[in-house]
Design a protein around this motif. Structure first.
Motif, PDB file in Angstrom:
ATOM      1  N   GLY A  80      63.514  -3.216  44.448  1.00  0.00           N
ATOM      2  CA  GLY A  80      62.767  -3.919  45.498  1.00  0.00           C
ATOM      3  C   GLY A  80      62.722  -3.222  46.983  1.00  0.00           C
ATOM      4  O   GLY A  80      63.665  -2.837  47.373  1.00  0.00           O
ATOM      5  N   THR A  81      61.970  -3.806  47.724  1.00  0.00           N
ATOM      6  CA  THR A  81      61.785  -3.464  49.212  1.00  0.00           C
ATOM      7  C   THR A  81      61.742  -4.726  50.215  1.00  0.00           C
ATOM      8  O   THR A  81      61.598  -4.372  51.272  1.00  0.00           O
ATOM      9  N   SER A  82      61.734  -5.677  49.624  1.00  0.00           N
ATOM     10  CA  SER A  82      61.453  -6.947  50.434  1.00  0.00           C
ATOM     11  C   SER A  82      62.847  -7.378  51.151  1.00  0.00           C
ATOM     12  O   SER A  82      63.824  -6.726  51.119  1.00  0.00           O
ATOM     13  N   LEU A  83      62.664  -8.605  51.732  1.00  0.00           N
ATOM     14  CA  LEU A  83      63.884  -9.061  52.395  1.00  0.00           C
ATOM     15  C   LEU A  83      64.993  -9.168  51.447  1.00  0.00           C
ATOM     16  O   LEU A  83      66.260  -9.157  51.917  1.00  0.00           O
ATOM     17  N   SER A  84      64.920  -9.688  50.104  1.00  0.00           N
ATOM     18  CA  SER A  84      66.062  -9.813  49.374  1.00  0.00           C
ATOM     19  C   SER A  84      66.789  -8.272  49.188  1.00  0.00           C
ATOM     20  O   SER A  84      67.899  -8.238  49.250  1.00  0.00           O
ATOM     21  N   ALA A  85      65.911  -7.277  49.125  1.00  0.00           N
ATOM     22  CA  ALA A  85      66.406  -5.943  48.948  1.00  0.00           C
ATOM     23  C   ALA A  85      67.161  -5.849  50.252  1.00  0.00           C
ATOM     24  O   ALA A  85      68.225  -4.936  50.110  1.00  0.00           O
ATOM     25  N   LEU A  91      71.458   7.905  54.924  1.00  0.00           N
ATOM     26  CA  LEU A  91      72.164   6.719  54.095  1.00  0.00           C
ATOM     27  C   LEU A  91      71.187   5.907  53.039  1.00  0.00           C
ATOM     28  O   LEU A  91      71.504   5.257  52.359  1.00  0.00           O
ATOM     29  N   LEU A  92      69.977   6.197  53.664  1.00  0.00           N
ATOM     30  CA  LEU A  92      68.769   5.269  53.087  1.00  0.00           C
ATOM     31  C   LEU A  92      67.528   6.227  52.662  1.00  0.00           C
ATOM     32  O   LEU A  92      66.983   6.759  53.595  1.00  0.00           O
ATOM     33  N   SER A  93      66.979   5.848  51.554  1.00  0.00           N
ATOM     34  CA  SER A  93      65.523   6.489  51.208  1.00  0.00           C
ATOM     35  C   SER A  93      64.814   5.347  50.423  1.00  0.00           C
ATOM     36  O   SER A  93      65.493   4.383  49.950  1.00  0.00           O
ATOM     37  N   VAL A  94      63.417   5.663  50.294  1.00  0.00           N
ATOM     38  CA  VAL A  94      62.736   4.924  49.273  1.00  0.00           C
ATOM     39  C   VAL A  94      62.025   5.537  48.551  1.00  0.00           C
ATOM     40  O   VAL A  94      61.479   6.697  48.735  1.00  0.00           O
ATOM     41  N   VAL A  95      61.827   5.171  47.463  1.00  0.00           N
ATOM     42  CA  VAL A  95      61.160   5.734  46.270  1.00  0.00           C
ATOM     43  C   VAL A  95      60.026   4.990  45.598  1.00  0.00           C
ATOM     44  O   VAL A  95      60.234   3.660  45.214  1.00  0.00           O
ATOM     45  N   LEU A 108      56.654   0.952  49.457  1.00  0.00           N
ATOM     46  CA  LEU A 108      56.296   0.568  50.586  1.00  0.00           C
ATOM     47  C   LEU A 108      57.294  -0.493  51.178  1.00  0.00           C
ATOM     48  O   LEU A 108      57.945  -1.334  50.414  1.00  0.00           O
ATOM     49  N   LEU A 109      57.681  -0.347  52.502  1.00  0.00           N
ATOM     50  CA  LEU A 109      58.641  -1.307  53.163  1.00  0.00           C
ATOM     51  C   LEU A 109      57.739  -2.323  53.760  1.00  0.00           C
ATOM     52  O   LEU A 109      56.378  -2.198  54.047  1.00  0.00           O
ATOM     53  N   PRO A 110      58.469  -3.608  53.799  1.00  0.00           N
ATOM     54  CA  PRO A 110      57.649  -4.746  54.373  1.00  0.00           C
ATOM     55  C   PRO A 110      57.404  -4.392  55.971  1.00  0.00           C
ATOM     56  O   PRO A 110      58.147  -3.547  56.582  1.00  0.00           O
ATOM     57  N   GLU A 111      56.471  -5.011  56.514  1.00  0.00           N
ATOM     58  CA  GLU A 111      56.152  -4.825  57.924  1.00  0.00           C
ATOM     59  C   GLU A 111      56.971  -5.957  58.891  1.00  0.00           C
ATOM     60  O   GLU A 111      57.552  -7.022  58.200  1.00  0.00           O
ATOM     61  N   ALA A 112      57.099  -5.785  59.960  1.00  0.00           N
ATOM     62  CA  ALA A 112      58.143  -6.567  60.779  1.00  0.00           C
ATOM     63  C   ALA A 112      57.202  -7.785  61.243  1.00  0.00           C
ATOM     64  O   ALA A 112      55.808  -7.807  61.301  1.00  0.00           O
ATOM     65  N   ASP A 113      57.763  -8.985  61.437  1.00  0.00           N
ATOM     66  CA  ASP A 113      57.052 -10.303  61.574  1.00  0.00           C
ATOM     67  C   ASP A 113      56.356 -10.253  62.985  1.00  0.00           C
ATOM     68  O   ASP A 113      56.777  -9.485  63.991  1.00  0.00           O
ATOM     69  N   THR A 139      43.738  -2.213  48.052  1.00  0.00           N
ATOM     70  CA  THR A 139      43.659  -1.070  48.425  1.00  0.00           C
ATOM     71  C   THR A 139      43.458  -0.772  49.709  1.00  0.00           C
ATOM     72  O   THR A 139      44.045  -0.015  50.377  1.00  0.00           O
ATOM     73  N   ALA A 140      42.265  -1.346  50.402  1.00  0.00           N
ATOM     74  CA  ALA A 140      42.073  -0.973  51.756  1.00  0.00           C
ATOM     75  C   ALA A 140      43.127  -1.443  52.683  1.00  0.00           C
ATOM     76  O   ALA A 140      43.449  -1.150  53.761  1.00  0.00           O
ATOM     77  N   TYR A 141      43.745  -2.554  52.157  1.00  0.00           N
ATOM     78  CA  TYR A 141      44.891  -3.386  53.211  1.00  0.00           C
ATOM     79  C   TYR A 141      45.856  -2.489  53.232  1.00  0.00           C
ATOM     80  O   TYR A 141      46.749  -2.460  54.355  1.00  0.00           O
ATOM     81  N   PHE A 142      46.584  -1.796  52.165  1.00  0.00           N
ATOM     82  CA  PHE A 142      47.544  -1.084  52.262  1.00  0.00           C
ATOM     83  C   PHE A 142      47.422   0.429  52.502  1.00  0.00           C
ATOM     84  O   PHE A 142      48.144   1.282  52.713  1.00  0.00           O
ATOM     85  N   ALA A 143      46.215   0.758  52.531  1.00  0.00           N
ATOM     86  CA  ALA A 143      45.439   2.280  52.916  1.00  0.00           C
ATOM     87  C   ALA A 143      46.404   3.147  53.960  1.00  0.00           C
ATOM     88  O   ALA A 143      47.021   3.936  53.705  1.00  0.00           O
ATOM     89  N   ASP A 144      46.347   2.424  55.086  1.00  0.00           N
ATOM     90  CA  ASP A 144      47.105   2.997  56.488  1.00  0.00           C
ATOM     91  C   ASP A 144      48.886   3.368  56.038  1.00  0.00           C
ATOM     92  O   ASP A 144      49.083   4.591  56.277  1.00  0.00           O
ATOM     93  N   ARG A 145      49.358   2.413  55.398  1.00  0.00           N
ATOM     94  CA  ARG A 145      50.773   2.485  55.039  1.00  0.00           C
ATOM     95  C   ARG A 145      50.997   3.439  54.053  1.00  0.00           C
ATOM     96  O   ARG A 145      51.683   4.082  53.972  1.00  0.00           O
ATOM     97  N   LYS A 146      50.189   3.416  53.062  1.00  0.00           N
ATOM     98  CA  LYS A 146      50.201   4.464  51.880  1.00  0.00           C
ATOM     99  C   LYS A 146      49.976   6.012  52.412  1.00  0.00           C
ATOM    100  O   LYS A 146      50.621   6.963  51.579  1.00  0.00           O
TER     101      LYS A 146
END
Length: 495
Positions: free
Chosen positions: A157-162, A365-369, A205-210, A274-281
């Motif tokens: 997971g990559t959300s707030l719980s993660a 210390l941290l990476s995302v896969v 993908l990581l979540p975005e900031a509020d 797909t269009a919504y997440f495109a920039d982040r991807k």
């Protein structure tokens, strides 16, 4: 669970601010300002810097909610209402009958019947005894009280719980230090050099900031409640596509520039995500997080609202009523597309959480896969292995932080009630507008379901304090206006 000292640390932040929380006897901010500064300092909070859009530790929010509950009980008793509270009292069964609802504690029937029983048992997490040491089926399955060594830690997971799970681990191995320009640095304790944390998800993908926006929300202009109702009345066939037409028109009206940039008029309910997440991807996750953090902090200082983000935020609750009306195929399309957009948008995390992730990444210390859709997980006695196409990832400690799954009638922990409900043939508890059960007839107006996991299947966005406030108000109306006879005895079961 989200608020107790046993399951949380002060590093774990609530992603709801005072301005968003429905006040009970006072607003969250007003209550905070009445507290002693020394006591607030225990939570890392400076009384002089309090404001109504601030994200604070969950445990502090829990203190407020408990205070408000006690204040409500005191007010009720002052009005000569009889209120009894039985803490640490496990209800083991519920039984429907013509004369009311019976309850059992430790297998023994309670001496009286109740006219209305409200099931508000909260989230349900697997028992940590069911899995090997070093594998946590949720961040709340014994993680907080477990000593985590300086080892290879995997978090699903990559959300707030993660992020919560990440904070629970790193709090044992170092501390965050403020540096210039509101950035953070993480200083590792001596002997913790072997620590590394990997966040994993299908998208990577990581979540975005509020982000800043007007609260209370401005009304929608096109995808209004009446417009959504009209589309639902037109039938199930094509409902998702008709709803997306309203969504697209609403976003285009709010932000024509962004709509043109993503070619919104060429998109449908399947391609919009797909269009919504495109920039982040197209960017490395931590590079995008740094860019997004700068943007949202600038907008907060300038009180600037990004129109398309705000439109999507307001749309998720407007669109939710269609979910339970979708055909099976359209429900799959919704879950794999629009639902992910809405969840990503409304589940934005506190800026401080993003700063912490960036500090951990900077400290190596941290990476995302990104796992993709085709991966396998093997839970072994000493490690957990995630197998993907190009190899395997092995972890000494593994934490599943993907959050609560929707639960069905068969998951209810009350055997007699479960049997009575399943006899009506419904896989999910079927509730009315006041959240009392519709089937079987014995349950109508007598049992209300306010436990969110049992409502999430048809209401995927029904999580959080504001939704709980709405549910509470609806159930209060059920208690005040019963279908047949005056209410005398009401029972609320909480987890």
């Amino acid at each position: 669970m989200p608020y107790t000292d046993d399951d949380n640390t002060v590093m774990m932040l609530a992603n709801i601010a005072s301005i968003e929380i429905p006040p009970i006897t006072s607003s969250y901010l007003d209550w905070l300002r009445m507290q002693d500064n020394g006591w607030l300092n225990r939570f890392g909070v400076d009384k002089l810097n309090l404001h109504d859009r601030q994200f604070l530790p969950r445990t502090l929010l829990g203190e407020y909610l408990r205070n408000q509950l006690l204040a409500v009980v005191e007010e009720a008793q002052a009005r000569n209402l009889c209120v009894e509270s039985h803490e640490s009292c496990e209800v083991t069964d519920i039984e429907l009958a013509d004369t009311g609802v019976s309850l059992f504690t430790q297998g023994q029937k309670v001496r009286e019947r109740f006219d209305l029983v409200v099931i508000a048992t909260g989230h349900v997490w697997p028992d940590d005894d069911e899995t090997p040491k070093g594998h946590f089926p949720s961040p709340w399955s014994g993680l907080i009280e477990t000593k985590i060594g300086a080892c290879n830690v995997g978090i699903m997971g990559t959300s707030l719980s993660a992020i919560d799970a990440t904070m629970a681990v790193v709090a044992q191995h170092g501390r965050f230090v403020e540096v210039a320009d509101e950035a953070l640095r993480f200083d590792l304790h001596s002997g913790s050099d072997g620590l590394h944390i990997t966040l994993m998800s299908r998208s990577g993908l990581l979540p975005e900031a509020d982000f800043y926006c007007p609260i209370p929300y401005d009304p929608l202009h096109i995808a209004t409640d009446d417009a959504i109702e009209k589309e639902m009345a037109a039938g199930t066939a094509g409902l998702l596509d008709r709803a997306f037409t309203l969504i697209a028109k609403e976003i285009s009206r709010a932000d024509p520039v962004w709509s043109n940039r993503i070619s919104l008029t060429t998109l449908d309910a399947d391609s919009f995500a797909t269009a919504y997440f495109a920039d982040r991807k197209h960017h490395a996750p931590f590079h995008w997080a740094e860019f997004n953090l700068r943007e949202v902090e600038r907008n907060k200082r300038d009180r600037c609202t990004v129109p398309w983000r705000y439109a999507i935020l307001r749309l998720h609750e407007a669109v939710q009523p269609i979910v339970g009306k979708l055909s099976a195929d359209d429900r799959c399309r919704f879950d794999s597309g629009l639902c992910k957009v809405f969840v990503d948008n409304y589940a934005a995390v506190p800026s401080e959480s993003i700063r912490r992730l960036l500090a951990l990444h900077q400290a190596k210390l941290l990476s995302v896969v990104e796992l993709g859709d085709d991966y396998q997980m093997e839970v072994q006695s000493e490690r957990t292995t995630i197998r993907v196409d190009d190899g395997a990832l092995e972890f000494d400690v593994f934490i599943d932080a993907r959050g609560q799954r929707p639960l069905k009638t068969k998951d209810l922990p009350f055997p007699t009630l479960r049997k009575q409900l399943m006899a009506s043939g419904d896989e999910m508890p079927d509730v009315g507008e006041d959240y009392t059960l519709l089937e079987p007839p014995l349950a109508r107006g007598r049992v209300a379901i306010a436990a969110l996991p049992y409502l999430m299947s048809d209401r995927p966005f029904i999580q959080g304090i504001t939704a709980s406030a709405d549910i509470g108000a609806a159930i209060a109306n059920a208690a005040m206006k019963p279908p047949n006879r005056p209410r005398k005895k009401l029972l609320f079961l909480t987890g």
